[in-house]
Design a protein around this motif. Structure first.
Motif, mmCIF file in Angstrom:
data_model
loop_
_atom_site.group_PDB
_atom_site.id
_atom_site.type_symbol
_atom_site.label_atom_id
_atom_site.label_comp_id
_atom_site.label_asym_id
_atom_site.label_seq_id
_atom_site.Cartn_x
_atom_site.Cartn_y
_atom_site.Cartn_z
ATOM 1 N N LEU A 82 0.828 -1.205 0.000
ATOM 2 C CA LEU A 82 0.000 0.000 0.000
ATOM 3 C C LEU A 82 0.862 1.255 0.000
ATOM 4 O O LEU A 82 0.587 2.215 -0.751
ATOM 5 C CB LEU A 82 -0.922 -0.004 1.220
ATOM 6 N N ALA A 83 1.926 1.265 0.810
ATOM 7 C CA ALA A 83 2.816 2.435 0.831
ATOM 8 C C ALA A 83 3.508 2.612 -0.519
ATOM 9 O O ALA A 83 3.680 3.740 -0.996
ATOM 10 C CB ALA A 83 3.848 2.270 1.947
ATOM 11 N N ARG A 84 3.895 1.508 -1.139
ATOM 12 C CA ARG A 84 4.566 1.609 -2.447
ATOM 13 C C ARG A 84 3.608 2.123 -3.516
ATOM 14 O O ARG A 84 3.976 2.972 -4.341
ATOM 15 C CB ARG A 84 5.116 0.248 -2.853
ATOM 16 N N GLN A 85 2.380 1.622 -3.493
ATOM 17 C CA GLN A 85 1.405 2.076 -4.483
ATOM 18 C C GLN A 85 1.086 3.563 -4.304
ATOM 19 O O GLN A 85 0.978 4.306 -5.284
ATOM 20 C CB GLN A 85 0.118 1.246 -4.351
ATOM 21 N N LEU A 86 0.943 3.995 -3.061
ATOM 22 C CA LEU A 86 0.661 5.404 -2.828
ATOM 23 C C LEU A 86 1.824 6.299 -3.232
ATOM 24 O O LEU A 86 1.640 7.454 -3.633
ATOM 25 C CB LEU A 86 0.317 5.633 -1.353
ATOM 26 N N ALA A 87 3.059 5.793 -3.129
ATOM 27 C CA ALA A 87 4.229 6.584 -3.507
ATOM 28 C C ALA A 87 4.449 6.598 -5.013
ATOM 29 O O ALA A 87 4.952 7.600 -5.550
ATOM 30 C CB ALA A 87 5.465 6.028 -2.807
ATOM 31 N N ASP A 88 4.097 5.517 -5.712
ATOM 32 C CA ASP A 88 4.401 5.419 -7.143
ATOM 33 C C ASP A 88 3.277 5.936 -8.031
ATOM 34 O O ASP A 88 3.532 6.509 -9.094
ATOM 35 C CB ASP A 88 4.695 3.957 -7.522
ATOM 36 N N ARG A 89 2.042 5.732 -7.626
ATOM 37 C CA ARG A 89 0.926 6.107 -8.499
ATOM 38 C C ARG A 89 0.674 7.612 -8.444
ATOM 39 O O ARG A 89 0.640 8.202 -7.367
ATOM 40 C CB ARG A 89 -0.352 5.367 -8.092
ATOM 41 N N PRO A 90 0.464 8.259 -9.595
ATOM 42 C CA PRO A 90 0.138 9.686 -9.599
ATOM 43 C C PRO A 90 -1.304 9.905 -9.139
ATOM 44 O O PRO A 90 -2.120 8.984 -9.096
ATOM 45 C CB PRO A 90 0.327 10.092 -11.067
ATOM 46 N N LEU A 91 -1.599 11.160 -8.814
ATOM 47 C CA LEU A 91 -2.935 11.461 -8.302
ATOM 48 C C LEU A 91 -4.020 11.315 -9.357
ATOM 49 O O LEU A 91 -5.191 11.091 -9.016
ATOM 50 C CB LEU A 91 -2.959 12.886 -7.737
ATOM 51 N N ASP A 92 -3.653 11.456 -10.649
ATOM 52 C CA ASP A 92 -4.657 11.335 -11.699
ATOM 53 C C ASP A 92 -4.785 9.912 -12.222
ATOM 54 O O ASP A 92 -5.379 9.688 -13.288
ATOM 55 C CB ASP A 92 -4.335 12.291 -12.855
ATOM 56 N N TRP A 95 -7.164 4.236 -10.813
ATOM 57 C CA TRP A 95 -7.494 3.544 -9.576
ATOM 58 C C TRP A 95 -7.542 4.503 -8.393
ATOM 59 O O TRP A 95 -8.365 4.358 -7.486
ATOM 60 C CB TRP A 95 -6.501 2.420 -9.315
ATOM 61 N N VAL A 96 -6.688 5.501 -8.401
ATOM 62 C CA VAL A 96 -6.705 6.495 -7.323
ATOM 63 C C VAL A 96 -7.996 7.311 -7.366
ATOM 64 O O VAL A 96 -8.639 7.550 -6.333
ATOM 65 C CB VAL A 96 -5.471 7.410 -7.413
ATOM 66 N N LEU A 97 -8.376 7.728 -8.578
ATOM 67 C CA LEU A 97 -9.615 8.493 -8.708
ATOM 68 C C LEU A 97 -10.839 7.646 -8.350
ATOM 69 O O LEU A 97 -11.775 8.138 -7.721
ATOM 70 C CB LEU A 97 -9.736 9.024 -10.142
ATOM 71 N N ALA A 98 -10.803 6.379 -8.757
ATOM 72 C CA ALA A 98 -11.936 5.504 -8.420
ATOM 73 C C ALA A 98 -12.040 5.294 -6.915
ATOM 74 O O ALA A 98 -13.140 5.342 -6.340
ATOM 75 C CB ALA A 98 -11.786 4.162 -9.139
ATOM 76 N N GLY A 99 -10.900 5.057 -6.252
ATOM 77 C CA GLY A 99 -10.926 4.902 -4.796
ATOM 78 C C GLY A 99 -11.388 6.154 -4.089
ATOM 79 O O GLY A 99 -12.166 6.092 -3.120
ATOM 80 N N ALA A 100 -10.931 7.313 -4.579
ATOM 81 C CA ALA A 100 -11.367 8.572 -3.971
ATOM 82 C C ALA A 100 -12.860 8.801 -4.181
ATOM 83 O O ALA A 100 -13.553 9.288 -3.282
ATOM 84 C CB ALA A 100 -10.564 9.734 -4.552
ATOM 85 N N GLY A 101 -13.363 8.429 -5.362
ATOM 86 C CA GLY A 101 -14.795 8.585 -5.621
ATOM 87 C C GLY A 101 -15.640 7.698 -4.727
ATOM 88 O O GLY A 101 -16.663 8.129 -4.188
ATOM 89 N N VAL A 102 -15.197 6.447 -4.548
ATOM 90 C CA VAL A 102 -15.941 5.539 -3.668
ATOM 91 C C VAL A 102 -15.926 6.035 -2.229
ATOM 92 O O VAL A 102 -16.953 6.020 -1.530
ATOM 93 C CB VAL A 102 -15.348 4.117 -3.760
#
Length: 215
Positions: A82-92, A95-102
């Motif tokens: 989880l820490a690696r995914q949060l550090a590597d994935r951009p905000l746009d 999957w990040v947008l989908a998680g934020a929407g949910v």
């Protein structure tokens, strides 16, 4: 000599029954209420239980992992991933947008549940005692109004839908003039709505039509 028809008390003596004469009973009109008659709030046990279980699971998992790291063990794989995914994935990222929407939808849903009373089908009644609250189900109110509508001459059928501020009545008349039937329904149903004893008397809307032709 006592009348054998009179009820007897436990000691053999006669006791008189209280008789209420017409017009001496409790008033059925609006009358003044005691205190505000707000809507009934739903306990919402299921949503509260789901949120509590989810928070307990997530908090327990993080607490266990933090305690394990403090004890000299390595962090669990899911937290490292989880820490690696949060550090590597951009905000746009999708999957990040989908998680934020949910998360936003769930948070909005919880806010709506927390700020709205629920129990929309229970209409609060006038309070005549400061320690007593009463409510009337919409279906029961609709049944009372429909029964009163069916007593009007010329009404063949009636459908009633009661809301918080309005009661819609659709009647079918197989004889008499429609205007006469509508006028009688207006008077009868307004009196019936007033007699329901609701804290907010619903406005009655009446529509009268002829029955449809068969075949």
């Amino acid at each position: 000599m006592s009348d054998p028809r009179e009820p007897r008390g436990p000691e053999g003596g006669t006791r008189r029954l209280t008789v209420m004469e017409p017009g001496t009973g409790p008033p059925s009109g609006p009358g003044p209420g005691i205190g505000p008659a707000g809507r009934f709030w739903s306990p919402r046990r299921v949503p509260a239980g789901i949120v509590a279980l989810l928070l307990l699971f997530v908090a327990g998992a993080f607490l266990y992992d933090v305690a394990a790291v403090r004890a000299g063990r390595s962090a669990l794989g899911w937290r490292r991933e989880l820490a690696r995914q949060l550090a590597d994935r951009p905000l746009d990222d999708t999957w990040v947008l989908a998680g934020a929407g949910v998360a936003a939808v769930l948070g909005l849903w919880l806010l709506v549940l927390a700020l709205t009373p629920g129990l929309r089908k229970v209409l609060p009644m006038r309070r005549t005692h400061p320690d007593v609250r009463a409510g009337l189900h919409r279906d029961a109110a609709a049944t009372v109004l429909r029964d009163r509508a069916m007593e009007v001459a010329g009404v063949q059928s009636a459908r009633v839908r009661v809301r918080r501020r309005e009661a819609r009545v659709r009647a079918r008349s197989h004889f008499r003039e429609l205007d006469d039937v509508r006028a009688d329904l207006d008077g009868v149903l307004h009196d019936a709505a007033r007699g329901l004893g609701l804290a907010r008397q619903p406005a009655v809307t009446v529509r009268v039509a002829r029955p449809g032709r068969k075949g």
